[in-house]
Scaffold this motif. Sequence first.
Motif, PDB file in Angstrom:
ATOM      1  N   GLU A   1       0.746  -1.091   0.050  1.00 20.48           N
ATOM      2  CA  GLU A   1       0.047   0.121  -0.090  1.00 20.48           C
ATOM      3  C   GLU A   1       1.085   1.304   0.089  1.00 20.48           C
ATOM      4  OE1 GLU A   1      -3.402   2.367   2.743  1.00 20.48           O
ATOM      5  OE2 GLU A   1      -3.003   0.024   2.783  1.00 20.48           O
ATOM      6  N   TYR A   2       1.933   1.135   0.721  1.00 23.04           N
ATOM      7  CA  TYR A   2       2.837   2.351   0.721  1.00 23.04           C
ATOM      8  C   TYR A   2       3.539   2.640  -0.656  1.00 23.04           C
ATOM      9  CZ  TYR A   2       7.255   4.951   1.324  1.00 23.04           C
ATOM     10  OH  TYR A   2       8.029   6.099   1.428  1.00 23.04           O
ATOM     11  N   VAL A   3       4.005   1.609  -1.402  1.00 22.81           N
ATOM     12  CA  VAL A   3       4.528   1.535  -2.572  1.00 22.81           C
ATOM     13  C   VAL A   3       3.553   2.361  -3.457  1.00 22.81           C
ATOM     14  CG1 VAL A   3       5.686   0.262  -4.472  1.00 22.81           C
ATOM     15  CG2 VAL A   3       6.232   0.041  -2.272  1.00 22.81           C
ATOM     16  N   HIS A   4       1.996   1.894  -3.610  1.00 18.17           N
ATOM     17  CA  HIS A   4       1.035   2.215  -4.408  1.00 18.17           C
ATOM     18  C   HIS A   4       0.824   3.711  -3.994  1.00 18.17           C
ATOM     19  CE1 HIS A   4      -2.807   2.247  -6.486  1.00 18.17           C
ATOM     20  NE2 HIS A   4      -3.047   2.926  -5.369  1.00 18.17           N
ATOM     21  N   LEU A   5       1.059   4.274  -2.881  1.00 18.42           N
ATOM     22  CA  LEU A   5       0.761   5.470  -2.474  1.00 18.42           C
ATOM     23  C   LEU A   5       1.968   6.284  -3.027  1.00 18.42           C
ATOM     24  CD1 LEU A   5      -0.588   5.354   1.005  1.00 18.42           C
ATOM     25  CD2 LEU A   5      -1.939   5.991  -0.867  1.00 18.42           C
ATOM     26  N   GLU A   6       3.119   5.863  -3.068  1.00 16.59           N
ATOM     27  CA  GLU A   6       4.126   6.918  -3.356  1.00 16.59           C
ATOM     28  C   GLU A   6       4.241   6.624  -5.061  1.00 16.59           C
ATOM     29  OE1 GLU A   6       7.074   8.333  -1.759  1.00 16.59           O
ATOM     30  OE2 GLU A   6       5.831   8.033  -0.267  1.00 16.59           O
ATOM     31  N   LEU A   7       4.002   5.729  -5.797  1.00 17.65           N
ATOM     32  CA  LEU A   7       3.729   5.536  -7.110  1.00 17.65           C
ATOM     33  C   LEU A   7       2.608   6.755  -7.548  1.00 17.65           C
ATOM     34  CD1 LEU A   7       4.398   1.930  -8.012  1.00 17.65           C
ATOM     35  CD2 LEU A   7       5.873   3.852  -8.492  1.00 17.65           C
ATOM     36  N   LYS A   8       1.499   6.737  -6.776  1.00 15.18           N
ATOM     37  CA  LYS A   8       0.645   7.410  -7.292  1.00 15.18           C
ATOM     38  C   LYS A   8       0.957   8.953  -7.144  1.00 15.18           C
ATOM     39  CE  LYS A   8      -4.225   8.698  -6.486  1.00 15.18           C
ATOM     40  NZ  LYS A   8      -4.342   9.661  -7.046  1.00 15.18           N
ATOM     41  N   GLU A   9       1.721   9.317  -6.071  1.00 13.65           N
ATOM     42  CA  GLU A   9       2.028  10.722  -6.221  1.00 13.65           C
ATOM     43  C   GLU A   9       3.081  10.904  -7.068  1.00 13.65           C
ATOM     44  OE1 GLU A   9       4.852  13.221  -2.891  1.00 13.65           O
ATOM     45  OE2 GLU A   9       3.844  11.468  -2.121  1.00 13.65           O
ATOM     46  N   LEU A  10       4.048  10.029  -7.346  1.00 12.09           N
ATOM     47  CA  LEU A  10       4.867  10.107  -8.573  1.00 12.09           C
ATOM     48  C   LEU A  10       4.239  10.654  -9.885  1.00 12.09           C
ATOM     49  CD1 LEU A  10       7.756   7.810  -8.272  1.00 12.09           C
ATOM     50  CD2 LEU A  10       8.174  10.423  -7.911  1.00 12.09           C
ATOM     51  N   CYS A  11       3.095   9.872  -9.958  1.00 10.80           N
ATOM     52  CA  CYS A  11       2.347   9.957 -11.199  1.00 10.80           C
ATOM     53  C   CYS A  11       1.612  11.370 -11.338  1.00 10.80           C
ATOM     54  CB  CYS A  11       1.181   8.742 -11.309  1.00 10.80           C
ATOM     55  SG  CYS A  11       0.130   8.640 -12.664  1.00 10.80           S
ATOM     56  N   ASP A  12       1.058  11.546 -10.186  1.00  7.48           N
ATOM     57  CA  ASP A  12       0.130  12.978  -9.880  1.00  7.48           C
ATOM     58  C   ASP A  12       1.286  14.154 -10.273  1.00  7.48           C
ATOM     59  OD1 ASP A  12      -1.643  11.624  -9.200  1.00  7.48           O
ATOM     60  OD2 ASP A  12      -1.666  12.233  -7.149  1.00  7.48           O
ATOM     61  N   ILE A  13       2.535  14.132  -9.684  1.00  5.66           N
ATOM     62  CA  ILE A  13       3.662  14.980  -9.951  1.00  5.66           C
ATOM     63  C   ILE A  13       4.206  15.081 -11.413  1.00  5.66           C
ATOM     64  CG2 ILE A  13       5.811  15.998  -9.114  1.00  5.66           C
ATOM     65  CD1 ILE A  13       4.875  14.858  -6.159  1.00  5.66           C
ATOM     66  N   TYR A  14       4.669  13.883 -11.725  1.00 11.16           N
ATOM     67  CA  TYR A  14       5.405  14.091 -13.116  1.00 11.16           C
ATOM     68  C   TYR A  14       4.672  13.603 -14.277  1.00 11.16           C
ATOM     69  CZ  TYR A  14       9.452  14.628  -9.795  1.00 11.16           C
ATOM     70  OH  TYR A  14      10.044  15.225  -8.722  1.00 11.16           O
ATOM     71  N   PHE A  15       3.748  12.801 -14.075  1.00  8.96           N
ATOM     72  CA  PHE A  15       2.901  12.335 -15.297  1.00  8.96           C
ATOM     73  C   PHE A  15       1.354  12.783 -15.282  1.00  8.96           C
ATOM     74  CE2 PHE A  15       6.353   9.583 -14.102  1.00  8.96           C
ATOM     75  CZ  PHE A  15       7.229   9.297 -15.240  1.00  8.96           C
ATOM     76  N   GLU A  16       1.278  13.949 -14.999  1.00 14.04           N
ATOM     77  CA  GLU A  16      -0.023  14.605 -15.229  1.00 14.04           C
ATOM     78  C   GLU A  16      -1.220  13.969 -14.729  1.00 14.04           C
ATOM     79  OE1 GLU A  16       0.468  15.490 -19.251  1.00 14.04           O
ATOM     80  OE2 GLU A  16       1.960  16.935 -19.200  1.00 14.04           O
ATOM     81  N   GLN A  17      -0.943  13.008 -13.809  1.00 17.56           N
ATOM     82  CA  GLN A  17      -1.945  11.966 -13.178  1.00 17.56           C
ATOM     83  C   GLN A  17      -2.388  10.967 -14.351  1.00 17.56           C
ATOM     84  OE1 GLN A  17      -5.121  14.764 -11.942  1.00 17.56           O
ATOM     85  NE2 GLN A  17      -4.053  15.213 -10.026  1.00 17.56           N
ATOM     86  N   ASN A  18      -1.636  10.879 -15.232  1.00 20.50           N
ATOM     87  CA  ASN A  18      -1.758   9.570 -16.164  1.00 20.50           C
ATOM     88  C   ASN A  18      -0.866   8.560 -15.975  1.00 20.50           C
ATOM     89  OD1 ASN A  18      -1.963   8.115 -18.749  1.00 20.50           O
ATOM     90  ND2 ASN A  18      -2.058  10.092 -19.681  1.00 20.50           N
ATOM     91  N   GLU A  19      -1.602   7.383 -15.394  1.00 21.28           N
ATOM     92  CA  GLU A  19      -0.990   6.150 -15.094  1.00 21.28           C
ATOM     93  C   GLU A  19      -0.432   5.517 -16.306  1.00 21.28           C
ATOM     94  OE1 GLU A  19      -3.279   3.474 -12.490  1.00 21.28           O
ATOM     95  OE2 GLU A  19      -3.903   5.195 -11.273  1.00 21.28           O
ATOM     96  N   LYS A  20      -0.864   5.538 -17.536  1.00 19.12           N
ATOM     97  CA  LYS A  20      -0.284   5.057 -18.807  1.00 19.12           C
ATOM     98  C   LYS A  20       1.035   5.555 -18.959  1.00 19.12           C
ATOM     99  CE  LYS A  20      -4.685   3.853 -20.989  1.00 19.12           C
ATOM    100  NZ  LYS A  20      -5.439   4.016 -22.214  1.00 19.12           N
ATOM    101  N   LYS A  21       1.181   7.032 -18.605  1.00 23.90           N
ATOM    102  CA  LYS A  21       2.431   7.517 -18.962  1.00 23.90           C
ATOM    103  C   LYS A  21       3.450   7.042 -18.049  1.00 23.90           C
ATOM    104  CE  LYS A  21       0.982  12.058 -20.818  1.00 23.90           C
ATOM    105  NZ  LYS A  21       0.862  13.433 -20.891  1.00 23.90           N
ATOM    106  N   LEU A  22       3.064   6.904 -16.719  1.00 23.16           N
ATOM    107  CA  LEU A  22       3.917   6.263 -15.597  1.00 23.16           C
ATOM    108  C   LEU A  22       4.384   4.867 -16.338  1.00 23.16           C
ATOM    109  CD1 LEU A  22       5.561   6.316 -13.069  1.00 23.16           C
ATOM    110  CD2 LEU A  22       3.367   5.652 -12.099  1.00 23.16           C
TER     111      LEU A  22
END
Length: 108
Positions: A80-101
């Motif tokens: 769950e921690y890793v998921h939250l960290e990846l979601k934050e990275l996605c929000d910051i660097y990939f415009e909230q687009n999981e496909k780009k991540l």
Amino acid sequence: MTNLSNCERRILGCIYEYYRKEGEAPALKNIMNLIEKKYGSPWKLQTVCTFLTRMGKKGVITIQKIGKYSYYCPVIPYEEYVHLELKELCDIYFEQNEKKLKQFVRQI
């Protein structure tokens, strides 16, 4: 998890690593050993204690005192921690687009 500093994240990573390998919460000496092993130079004991206290106040870890030792346990499961960290990275660097991540991760 957005309110964790980089140092707190590193310490939390050491707590998770120890917890996953040993199946129990680490004591301060275990955390200090992992920090030195992973990051080279040793951190000051007081500095690590300060970060651990802050993390406890933020609700990221629980601190259990048994006798003269304290043990540090993460509040949320590792996955769950890793998921939250990846979601934050996605929000910051990939415009909230999981496909780009996901595309970025495939490239590395």
